[in-house]
Write an enzyme that holds these catalytic residues in place. Structure first.
Site, PDB file in Angstrom:
ATOM      1  N   LYS A  10       0.822  -1.215   0.000  1.00 32.95           N
ATOM      2  CA  LYS A  10       0.000   0.000   0.000  1.00 32.95           C
ATOM      3  C   LYS A  10       0.863   1.275   0.000  1.00 32.95           C
ATOM      4  CE  LYS A  10      -4.026  -2.194   2.169  1.00 32.95           C
ATOM      5  NZ  LYS A  10      -5.139  -1.995   3.136  1.00 32.95           N
ATOM      6  N   TYR A  50     -12.176  -2.465  -4.306  1.00 33.76           N
ATOM      7  CA  TYR A  50     -12.783  -2.649  -2.976  1.00 33.76           C
ATOM      8  C   TYR A  50     -14.315  -2.619  -3.028  1.00 33.76           C
ATOM      9  CZ  TYR A  50      -8.314  -2.349  -0.454  1.00 33.76           C
ATOM     10  OH  TYR A  50      -7.065  -2.588   0.060  1.00 33.76           O
ATOM     11  N   PHE A  58     -16.028   2.601   6.460  1.00 30.95           N
ATOM     12  CA  PHE A  58     -14.640   3.001   6.212  1.00 30.95           C
ATOM     13  C   PHE A  58     -14.310   3.119   4.728  1.00 30.95           C
ATOM     14  CE2 PHE A  58     -14.700  -1.643   6.923  1.00 30.95           C
ATOM     15  CZ  PHE A  58     -14.128  -2.109   5.749  1.00 30.95           C
ATOM     16  N   ARG A  86      -1.547 -14.274   4.563  1.00 37.73           N
ATOM     17  CA  ARG A  86      -2.308 -13.632   5.642  1.00 37.73           C
ATOM     18  C   ARG A  86      -1.586 -13.770   6.986  1.00 37.73           C
ATOM     19  NH1 ARG A  86      -7.065 -11.652   4.107  1.00 37.73           N
ATOM     20  NH2 ARG A  86      -8.086 -11.766   6.138  1.00 37.73           N
ATOM     21  N   THR A  92      -5.522  -7.201  10.476  1.00 39.88           N
ATOM     22  CA  THR A  92      -5.808  -5.981   9.703  1.00 39.88           C
ATOM     23  C   THR A  92      -5.409  -4.727  10.465  1.00 39.88           C
ATOM     24  OG1 THR A  92      -7.694  -7.131   8.726  1.00 39.88           O
ATOM     25  CG2 THR A  92      -7.640  -4.738   8.465  1.00 39.88           C
ATOM     26  N   ARG A 103       2.481  -6.240   9.312  1.00 38.14           N
ATOM     27  CA  ARG A 103       1.724  -5.095   9.835  1.00 38.14           C
ATOM     28  C   ARG A 103       2.209  -4.656  11.203  1.00 38.14           C
ATOM     29  NH1 ARG A 103      -3.816  -7.541   7.378  1.00 38.14           N
ATOM     30  NH2 ARG A 103      -3.977  -6.258   5.500  1.00 38.14           N
ATOM     31  N   ASN A 113      -2.102   0.221   6.549  1.00 40.97           N
ATOM     32  CA  ASN A 113      -1.666  -1.034   7.163  1.00 40.97           C
ATOM     33  C   ASN A 113      -0.725  -1.841   6.254  1.00 40.97           C
ATOM     34  OD1 ASN A 113      -3.609  -1.925   5.370  1.00 40.97           O
ATOM     35  ND2 ASN A 113      -4.679  -3.236   6.823  1.00 40.97           N
ATOM     36  N   HIS A 116      -2.129  -5.517   1.517  1.00 37.71           N
ATOM     37  CA  HIS A 116      -3.406  -6.207   1.338  1.00 37.71           C
ATOM     38  C   HIS A 116      -3.106  -7.609   0.862  1.00 37.71           C
ATOM     39  CE1 HIS A 116      -7.417  -7.266  -0.107  1.00 37.71           C
ATOM     40  NE2 HIS A 116      -6.802  -7.750  -1.171  1.00 37.71           N
ATOM     41  N   GLU A 127      -9.387 -10.889  -7.730  1.00 33.93           N
ATOM     42  CA  GLU A 127      -8.415  -9.809  -7.511  1.00 33.93           C
ATOM     43  C   GLU A 127      -7.220  -9.921  -8.459  1.00 33.93           C
ATOM     44  OE1 GLU A 127      -9.481  -9.067  -2.786  1.00 33.93           O
ATOM     45  OE2 GLU A 127      -7.449  -9.686  -3.338  1.00 33.93           O
TER      46      GLU A 127
HETATM   47  P1  CMP Z   1      -7.471  -4.682   3.232  1.00 33.36           P
HETATM   48  O1  CMP Z   1      -6.986  -6.062   3.466  1.00 33.36           O
HETATM   49  O2  CMP Z   1      -6.816  -3.916   2.142  1.00 33.36           O
HETATM   50  O3  CMP Z   1      -9.047  -4.724   2.947  1.00 33.36           O
HETATM   51  C1  CMP Z   1      -9.893  -3.643   3.234  1.00 33.36           C
HETATM   52  C2  CMP Z   1      -9.208  -2.568   4.001  1.00 33.36           C
HETATM   53  O4  CMP Z   1     -10.061  -1.657   4.661  1.00 33.36           O
HETATM   54  C3  CMP Z   1      -8.398  -3.171   5.122  1.00 33.36           C
HETATM   55  O5  CMP Z   1      -7.287  -3.839   4.587  1.00 33.36           O
HETATM   56  C4  CMP Z   1      -8.094  -1.935   5.973  1.00 33.36           C
HETATM   57  O6  CMP Z   1      -6.939  -1.251   5.541  1.00 33.36           O
HETATM   58  C5  CMP Z   1      -9.310  -1.036   5.709  1.00 33.36           C
HETATM   59  N1  CMP Z   1     -10.162  -0.891   6.884  1.00 33.36           N
HETATM   60  C6  CMP Z   1     -10.412   0.275   7.530  1.00 33.36           C
HETATM   61  N2  CMP Z   1     -11.232   0.093   8.556  1.00 33.36           N
HETATM   62  C7  CMP Z   1     -11.534  -1.230   8.583  1.00 33.36           C
HETATM   63  C8  CMP Z   1     -12.336  -2.055   9.432  1.00 33.36           C
HETATM   64  N3  CMP Z   1     -13.024  -1.556  10.462  1.00 33.36           N
HETATM   65  N4  CMP Z   1     -12.395  -3.376   9.162  1.00 33.36           N
HETATM   66  C9  CMP Z   1     -11.739  -3.906   8.112  1.00 33.36           C
HETATM   67  N5  CMP Z   1     -10.960  -3.182   7.274  1.00 33.36           N
HETATM   68  C10 CMP Z   1     -10.848  -1.862   7.510  1.00 33.36           C
END
Ligand code: CMP
Length: 140
Positions: A10, A50, A58, A86, A92, A103, A113, A116, A127
């Protein structure tokens, strides 16, 4: 089974100049980078990628963050690649991520973070096709 998963480094991690450190985590843990590109996502790119999160509170902040700078997108291949990636990423929310995960070590917030990774076989296929339309995801 040997799987493929879609990984994104990211904008926060690209800005921190840690692309190589993150690639080493993949390579040192049996994940092979079989496709890669750097790009600056448009708003439409990020919203499309997304789309499953469109109704989440969010969503707007997430899209804004993802278009704030260039990202590096790659396909990782290896045994249990989806879960392995993962596990390497950690939770996350970096505050909840286990020590030694990408992370925990490199991320600042739930949006910024660092990485992804696809969460399942079906989403990995969607994806990967989103960023690498010419890659034949059915071949072994
Ligand atoms: P990612 O794996 O890229 O998928 C969705 C992204 O939304 C996640 O990582 C986070 O960076 C972002 N995000 C922000 N707030 C939340 C939340 N409450 N729960 C999950 N993802 C979130």
């Amino acid at each position: 089974p040997v799987e493929r998963t879609l990984s994104i480094i990211k904008p926060d991690a690209v800005a921190k100049n840690i692309i190589g450190k993150i690639y080493s985590r993949f390579e040192d843990n049996g994940l092979k980078i079989i496709a890669a590109r750097m790009l600056h996502l448009s708003q439409a790119d990020a919203e499309g990628f997304y789309a499953v999160h469109r109704s989440r509170p969010f969503f707007n902040d997430l899209v804004k963050f993802m278009i704030s700078g260039p990202v590096v997108v790659q396909v990782l291949e290896g045994e249990d690649a989806i879960k392995k990636n993962r596990d390497l990423m950690g939770a996350t929310d970096p505050k909840k991520a286990e020590k030694g995960t990408i992370r925990a070590d490199f991320a600042d917030s739930i949006d910024a973070n660092a990485v992804h990774g696809s969460d399942a076989i079906e989403t990995a296929a969607v994806e990967i096709a989103y960023f690498f339309p010419s890659l034949n995801i059915y071949s072994r």
